[in-house]
Design an enzyme around this catalytic site. Structure first.
Site, PDB file in Angstrom:
ATOM      1  N   ARG A 117      80.251  25.016  22.691  1.00 52.12           N
ATOM      2  CA  ARG A 117      80.801  24.260  23.829  1.00 52.12           C
ATOM      3  C   ARG A 117      80.289  22.825  23.843  1.00 52.12           C
ATOM      4  NH1 ARG A 117      78.969  27.183  28.810  1.00 52.12           N
ATOM      5  NH2 ARG A 117      77.209  27.564  27.431  1.00 52.12           N
TER       6      ARG A 117
ATOM      7  N   ASN B 235      82.637  29.598  28.215  1.00 51.72           N
ATOM      8  CA  ASN B 235      82.466  30.923  27.620  1.00 51.72           C
ATOM      9  C   ASN B 235      83.240  31.949  28.430  1.00 51.72           C
ATOM     10  OD1 ASN B 235      80.747  30.112  25.568  1.00 51.72           O
ATOM     11  ND2 ASN B 235      78.884  30.683  26.650  1.00 51.72           N
TER      12      ASN B 235
END
Length: 92
Positions: A20, A38
């Site tokens: 990320r 996520n």
């Protein structure tokens, strides 16, 4: 260039490997807004908005495997129309 938004789901070893944060870095470098998040199934959801060519560059980066520590198995994406204004690229 026209502005577009996509939502993508990235599958493979993409959690716990800095995916990320590296995606955020790449997206900001390309001038995109959106987020990386996520999901419970082990995938990462990416929303990216900006110039069509820049969004396509991020998609190519995702499909090519993202950061070295990750192992991307597949990327699914579709056009997206976020409900609110995205002013930055964030981690969620």
């Amino acid at each position: 260039m026209s502005k577009v938004c996509i939502i993508a789901w990235v599958y493979g070893r993409v959690q716990g490997v800095g995916f990320r944060y590296t995606t955020q870095y790449e997206a900001k470098k390309l001038g995109l807004t959106g987020y990386a998040k996520n999901l419970d199934d082990g995938s990462v959801e990416v929303v990216a908005c900006g110039d069509e060519g820049q969004v396509e560059k991020l998609m190519q980066w995702l499909k090519s495997g993202g950061p070295r520590s990750a192992r991307v198995e597949r990327v699914l994406s579709e056009p997206h129309h976020p409900s609110g204004e995205l002013t930055d690229f964030r981690i969620r």
